[in-house]
Design a protein around this motif. Sequence first.
Motif: not given
Length: 45
Positions: A7-14, A19-24
Amino acid sequence: MISNQETLNLSPFMAIYDIVVPQDNQLRQINELVDFSFVYEELKK
């Protein structure tokens, strides 16, 4: 995932994180397993 983190939205770039960090990725796995809610209490002080 921890509810506070969801629920915590720290940045609009979250959304880029998904997209960048792979799921594994190891950091994603740590984030799922460790409860970092104590950090929020420490930051309130």
